[in-house]
Structures are given as structure tokens and as C-alpha cells.
Write a protein that holds these residues in place. Sequence first.
Motif, mmCIF file in Angstrom:
data_model
loop_
_atom_site.group_PDB
_atom_site.id
_atom_site.type_symbol
_atom_site.label_atom_id
_atom_site.label_comp_id
_atom_site.label_asym_id
_atom_site.label_seq_id
_atom_site.Cartn_x
_atom_site.Cartn_y
_atom_site.Cartn_z
ATOM 1 N N PRO A 187 26.165 -37.778 -5.275
ATOM 2 C CA PRO A 187 27.538 -37.685 -4.800
ATOM 3 C C PRO A 187 27.779 -36.297 -4.226
ATOM 4 O O PRO A 187 26.930 -35.411 -4.344
ATOM 5 C CB PRO A 187 28.362 -37.903 -6.074
ATOM 6 C CG PRO A 187 27.469 -37.455 -7.175
ATOM 7 C CD PRO A 187 26.062 -37.727 -6.741
ATOM 8 N N THR A 241 26.610 -42.018 -7.499
ATOM 9 C CA THR A 241 26.554 -42.366 -6.076
ATOM 10 C C THR A 241 27.117 -43.756 -5.854
ATOM 11 O O THR A 241 27.873 -44.003 -4.914
ATOM 12 C CB THR A 241 25.099 -42.307 -5.568
ATOM 13 O OG1 THR A 241 24.545 -41.065 -5.987
ATOM 14 C CG2 THR A 241 25.021 -42.395 -4.062
ATOM 15 N N GLN A 244 30.922 -43.738 -6.087
ATOM 16 C CA GLN A 244 31.683 -43.031 -5.052
ATOM 17 C C GLN A 244 32.158 -44.013 -3.980
ATOM 18 O O GLN A 244 31.407 -44.841 -3.512
ATOM 19 C CB GLN A 244 30.787 -41.979 -4.386
ATOM 20 C CG GLN A 244 31.589 -40.879 -3.759
ATOM 21 C CD GLN A 244 30.707 -39.675 -3.432
ATOM 22 O OE1 GLN A 244 29.578 -39.834 -2.995
ATOM 23 N NE2 GLN A 244 31.235 -38.497 -3.622
ATOM 24 N N GLU A 249 37.028 -45.734 -8.087
ATOM 25 C CA GLU A 249 36.262 -44.488 -7.978
ATOM 26 C C GLU A 249 36.669 -43.427 -9.007
ATOM 27 O O GLU A 249 35.843 -42.966 -9.787
ATOM 28 C CB GLU A 249 36.400 -43.900 -6.572
ATOM 29 C CG GLU A 249 35.793 -42.510 -6.495
ATOM 30 C CD GLU A 249 35.806 -41.904 -5.094
ATOM 31 O OE1 GLU A 249 35.526 -42.622 -4.137
ATOM 32 O OE2 GLU A 249 36.071 -40.693 -4.986
ATOM 33 N N SER A 250 37.946 -43.083 -9.060
ATOM 34 C CA SER A 250 38.302 -41.835 -9.728
ATOM 35 C C SER A 250 37.870 -41.763 -11.189
ATOM 36 O O SER A 250 37.142 -40.842 -11.552
ATOM 37 C CB SER A 250 39.793 -41.570 -9.587
ATOM 38 O OG SER A 250 40.477 -42.775 -9.760
ATOM 39 N N LEU A 253 33.857 -42.227 -11.840
ATOM 40 C CA LEU A 253 33.099 -41.147 -11.186
ATOM 41 C C LEU A 253 33.314 -39.829 -11.933
ATOM 42 O O LEU A 253 32.371 -39.071 -12.172
ATOM 43 C CB LEU A 253 33.519 -41.009 -9.715
ATOM 44 C CG LEU A 253 32.775 -39.940 -8.918
ATOM 45 C CD1 LEU A 253 31.273 -40.242 -8.862
ATOM 46 C CD2 LEU A 253 33.311 -39.833 -7.492
#
Length: 344
Positions: A187, A241, A244, A249-250, A253
Amino acid sequence: MVVSSAPGKVYLFGEHAVVYGEPAVPCAIERRARVTVEARDDDRIRVHAEDLSLDGFTVEYSDENDDAPDVDVSESLIQAGIGYIDAAVEQARDAADAPDAGFDITVESDIPLGAGLGSSAAVTTAGIDAGTRELGVELPAEEVAERAYRAELEVQDGEASRADTFCSATGGAVRVEGDDCRSIDAPDLSFVIGFDGGEGDTGELVAGVRALREEYDFAADTVESIGDIVRHGEQALTEATGEQGGASESESLRETIAELGELMNFNHGLLEALGVSSRSLDQMVWAARDAGALGAKLTGAGGGGCIVALDPTEGTETALEYTQGCETAFRARLDTDGVRVEDE
Ligand SMILES: Nc1ncnc2c1ncn2[C@@H]1O[C@H](COP(=O)(O)OP(=O)(O)O)[C@@H](O)[C@H]1O
Ligand SMILES: C[C@@](O)(CCOP(=O)(O)O)CC(=O)O
Ligand SMILES: [Mg+2]
């Protein structure tokens, strides 16, 4: 005339252990060495290195024994200064089958020397790329990497892994285990680097770890445990990865990147145990953690030089600037570009 540049790197995980066949994951950073090469009409080499001292350094020489470099400094200082460029010239001549090619060479770099950010690999890689192109030969990045590795091996008396040179030639995050070198997905990581203004002696530090490993089984186990950290770290990078850009996502990740930070902290602890940290490196590591970094560790050979912290906020950079033992701090993004031509 050709100008090529190549990036420096930080070790996310695995320095020192990589020397004994464990995997390592270095990541290229947006700090580069640029090497300008212009062919000459004769077989001489003229090197001008801006950053080797405050006033730069120019030396002109050829291969003949009676033709010593025309500067008034000790042979060992000259070797320390131009050993990598000299080895890069040999590789370029060999690749282009032009044993007598002469060059005017200028080296400029944004990478602190001998501080764990792979300045030697960047200079060697960019030098081989520019030298071969100037002779009309275009090598794939993998071959530049292999030749740069051979050059480092020669200058460092047989003590080098392929990690720095492969990373500098290909850019991005890479995984190196013995002679198996590959690019891996990562990422967009936000690195903060703290530099204590000093340097470590890579050869001496590697020899120290080798001796400990031979003396104590638990030191050998420590080296293997670093390999285990790297294997966990690779998994976390793959997960991050995948996460992402996804809908969720948040949260996930952030958790995976926090795990990378935790593994970096663990890795630093084991490097410390192996005797390759220093007071200023530890001070910077702790300042970064106190400032909210997700993780922090020394990078490269250690003994002095740089730490790398993972922190997307401003906190670590500001804290490091006020930390005793830290001379400068700067942010560096992962550089997905490896060696490249700047100008032809
Ligand atoms: N800007 C530069 N100009 C000329 N030589 C350089 C430059 N940067 C690095 N080098 C070479 O690389 C050596 C430092 O490499 P090394 O000790 O392996 O540390 P690191 O690779 O961690 O920076 C220097 O002594 C010099 O020979
Ligand atoms: C200690 C070691 O693993 C890394 C050295 O990195 P650097 O030259 O300090 O950037 C040695 C090597 O891999 O060649
Ligand atoms: Mg080096």
C-alpha cells in the motif's frame, strides 16, 4: 551524455538476517542519486562527486598502475570515495564489451551517505545504467540489479545481500531471500525518516552479528525470528494491498497498517538485541513511538544513521526535529520507480 537516477531505500523488515538467507523487505523511497556519464576520447575516468565532503571531490585516473589519482588524500579515502563508481564503471565496460571506454562522471545525491538508506546501491545502480546507455547498451532493470550486486560484493569484500541493489534498480517494495528477488505489492506507506547525522560501518556491524550468531544459539535463533517477522510482515502487506481502495477500506486497512508498525517495533527490538542499534537510534525510535508513530525501527546496518517510522500524521516528523540525537527528519514516500534515465 546520459543522466540516470536510482532511489535509496528503507528496510521495512529483515536487514542483517538477510545476510544469512532469511527474507527481507526493503522499500524504495523518493530520495535519489543521479549519475551523469559522458564518454571520453581516451580511456581515463574522471569522477566528480559533489556530496563526498562539503566542497565536493574530483579525481581523475586511469587503470595503469603508475597513474595514481591526482588528489592529495590517502588511498583508503579515495577507495571509500570512488570504490562503488569504479566498480560500476567496470560493470558498464563489461556489459558493453568496451574494456577501454573512458568517462567523465558526476555524482549528485539526496541520500545521506552510510546511513542505512542504501546510498551505495543507488550510486552503483545509476552509474551502471548511465554508463551502459552512454555506450549504446540498454540493460533491463534486473540485469542492472545483478551487476550492481556484483559491484557491491566486490567493494564490500564479499559481504552484501542483493536487497539494496535489487530494490534500487526496480523501485517499489521488494522481497529478497538469497538469490530470489521479486517485487511485491504494497500500500502507499507514509515513512518518516530520522537521521542522527552519523554513519555505521556496515562491514564491522555485519561481522559483529556473525560472531554473536556463532557464539550463542539464542543469537542464531534471534536471526531466525527476524525471518519470522518478515514472513508475517509480507502477509500483512498483501492484506493491506487488497484492502486498499475497497468499500470498507478505512477500518481494516488501518488495522493492517498498525500490524505492520507492531512488527517493525518487534524487528527493532531484535536488532537492538543483536547489538546493532545505538543510543541516538534508540532515542529517535522512542521519540517516534511517543509521537504516535505506528511503528519505528533502525534501517540498514545500524550503529548510527537513520530510523524509519510509519506515521501518516505530522506528529513524528515534528517530534524528531526536537529530539536529542536527531539531526534532521524528513518524510519519504514509497517510490515505485527504480533506476531511470533523466536525460539523454
Ligand atoms: N553522493 C555520493 N557520491 C559518491 N559516492 C557516494 C555517494 N553516496 C554514496 N557513495 C558511496 O557509498 C558509500 C556509502 O555506502 P554504505 O557504507 O554502503 O552506506 P549506505 O549504502 O547505507 O548509504 C560512500 O562511502 C561512497 O563510496
Ligand atoms: C546489514 C545489511 O543487511 C544491510 C545494510 O544496508 P545499508 O548498506 O546500511 O543501507 C547488509 C546487506 O544486506 O548487505
Ligand atoms: Mg550500502
